[in-house]
Design a protein around this motif. Structure first.
Motif, PDB file in Angstrom:
ATOM      1  N   UNK A  36      34.623  42.553  44.099  1.00  0.00           N
ATOM      2  CA  UNK A  36      35.057  43.466  45.140  1.00  0.00           C
ATOM      3  C   UNK A  36      36.409  43.032  45.665  1.00  0.00           C
ATOM      4  N   UNK A  37      37.075  43.950  46.335  1.00  0.00           N
ATOM      5  CA  UNK A  37      38.379  43.650  46.914  1.00  0.00           C
ATOM      6  C   UNK A  37      38.661  44.673  48.012  1.00  0.00           C
ATOM      7  N   UNK A  38      39.328  44.244  49.054  1.00  0.00           N
ATOM      8  CA  UNK A  38      39.688  45.142  50.148  1.00  0.00           C
ATOM      9  C   UNK A  38      41.085  45.689  49.917  1.00  0.00           C
ATOM     10  N   UNK A 192      36.171  38.181  34.216  1.00  0.00           N
ATOM     11  CA  UNK A 192      37.636  38.217  34.311  1.00  0.00           C
ATOM     12  C   UNK A 192      38.137  39.657  34.336  1.00  0.00           C
ATOM     13  N   UNK A 193      37.521  40.509  33.524  1.00  0.00           N
ATOM     14  CA  UNK A 193      37.954  41.905  33.440  1.00  0.00           C
ATOM     15  C   UNK A 193      37.676  42.656  34.738  1.00  0.00           C
ATOM     16  N   UNK A 194      36.498  42.457  35.308  1.00  0.00           N
ATOM     17  CA  UNK A 194      36.176  43.116  36.567  1.00  0.00           C
ATOM     18  C   UNK A 194      37.122  42.655  37.672  1.00  0.00           C
ATOM     19  N   UNK A 195      37.371  41.345  37.740  1.00  0.00           N
ATOM     20  CA  UNK A 195      38.269  40.825  38.771  1.00  0.00           C
ATOM     21  C   UNK A 195      39.683  41.386  38.599  1.00  0.00           C
ATOM     22  N   UNK A 196      40.161  41.417  37.356  1.00  0.00           N
ATOM     23  CA  UNK A 196      41.516  41.900  37.100  1.00  0.00           C
ATOM     24  C   UNK A 196      41.652  43.375  37.441  1.00  0.00           C
ATOM     25  N   UNK A 197      40.612  44.160  37.164  1.00  0.00           N
ATOM     26  CA  UNK A 197      40.663  45.580  37.502  1.00  0.00           C
ATOM     27  C   UNK A 197      40.761  45.770  39.014  1.00  0.00           C
ATOM     28  N   UNK A 198      40.023  44.977  39.783  1.00  0.00           N
ATOM     29  CA  UNK A 198      40.109  45.077  41.238  1.00  0.00           C
ATOM     30  C   UNK A 198      41.491  44.748  41.760  1.00  0.00           C
ATOM     31  N   UNK A 199      42.070  43.679  41.245  1.00  0.00           N
ATOM     32  CA  UNK A 199      43.425  43.283  41.659  1.00  0.00           C
ATOM     33  C   UNK A 199      44.433  44.372  41.292  1.00  0.00           C
ATOM     34  N   UNK A 200      44.288  44.933  40.095  1.00  0.00           N
ATOM     35  CA  UNK A 200      45.226  45.964  39.646  1.00  0.00           C
ATOM     36  C   UNK A 200      45.066  47.255  40.435  1.00  0.00           C
ATOM     37  N   UNK A 201      43.830  47.605  40.779  1.00  0.00           N
ATOM     38  CA  UNK A 201      43.603  48.807  41.594  1.00  0.00           C
ATOM     39  C   UNK A 201      44.256  48.654  42.963  1.00  0.00           C
ATOM     40  N   UNK A 202      44.105  47.498  43.567  1.00  0.00           N
ATOM     41  CA  UNK A 202      44.732  47.240  44.865  1.00  0.00           C
ATOM     42  C   UNK A 202      46.246  47.386  44.771  1.00  0.00           C
TER      43      UNK A 202
END
Length: 210
Positions: A36-38, A192-202
């Motif tokens: 997750x990411x805010x 790693x893929x899930x984390x990277x997608x969150x960072x990229x979406x932000x």
């Protein structure tokens, strides 16, 4: 026991957020990964980016293509309209098919539509949309390539409002006879893929608001 273990894995992946818009992990899940990411943007803005599948390659290092298809997995053109607009027009996306082109582990950030795929890490998955809930800002899908006794997957993406910002969550639960093999082969890369997608979406959303 398997479900409780999966919940523990997800809780670790999701960090310190007590709030969630994800449903419980499905019964029969052997392991799960998520992130997750805010995001400093209104929930409607983030939802529109998630639903704009035509432009995933512009920013997403994990899901490079996400193509709407019919029951025979023949791509259905979505021209100059986001999927949110299709839903708003009254055409439900539930039980529609999706073809995913993904990178596990993800491509290095940043990416754009011209970024070449790593063929050694490229995979294609044929899935069915099981939930499309725009009012709750969440959606889910399951793979259709194997019987569930062999491989059962359930992936959710969800948004919720947190203090004027948006919490993005994404999780996949995996069960079935092949789950242990998949965990050994792809568990770390999936995280790693899930984390990277969150960072990229932000970055995509907040950069678009700049």
């Amino acid at each position: 026991m398997r479900v409780s273990t999966a919940i523990a894995l997800v809780a670790f992946a999701l960090g310190s957020h007590a709030q969630t818009n994800l449903p419980p992990v499905a019964s029969g899940t052997d392991f799960a990964v998520g992130t997750n990411i805010t995001i400093n943007a209104p929930i409607a803005t983030v939802w529109d980016v998630l639903m704009d599948w035509e432009h995933y390659a512009d920013w997403n290092p994990f899901v490079r293509t996400q193509t709407l298809a019919n029951e025979f997995f023949i791509p259905v053109p979505v021209v100059n309209r986001t999927l949110a607009a299709i839903e708003a027009a009254g055409s439900s996306l539930e039980n529609k098919r999706v073809i995913f082109g993904v990178q596990i582990p993800p491509l290095p950030l940043p990416v754009n539509a011209s970024t070449p795929s790593n063929l050694l890490h490229s995979q294609t998955s044929f899935e069915n949309i099981t939930a499309m809930e725009p009012d709750q800002h969440r959606m889910a899908w399951k793979q259709l390539m194997f019987p569930e006794a062999i491989l059962a997957t359930e992936r959710w993406s969800a948004l919720s409002s947190v203090g004027g910002q948006t919490l993005y969550e994404s999780r996949i639960g995996i069960g079935g006879a092949l789950s242990g093999i998949l965990k050994g082969l792809f568990g770390e890369g999936l995280q790693e893929s899930f984390d990277a997608q969150g960072v990229a979406l932000k970055a995509r959303v907040e950069g678009g608001l700049a």
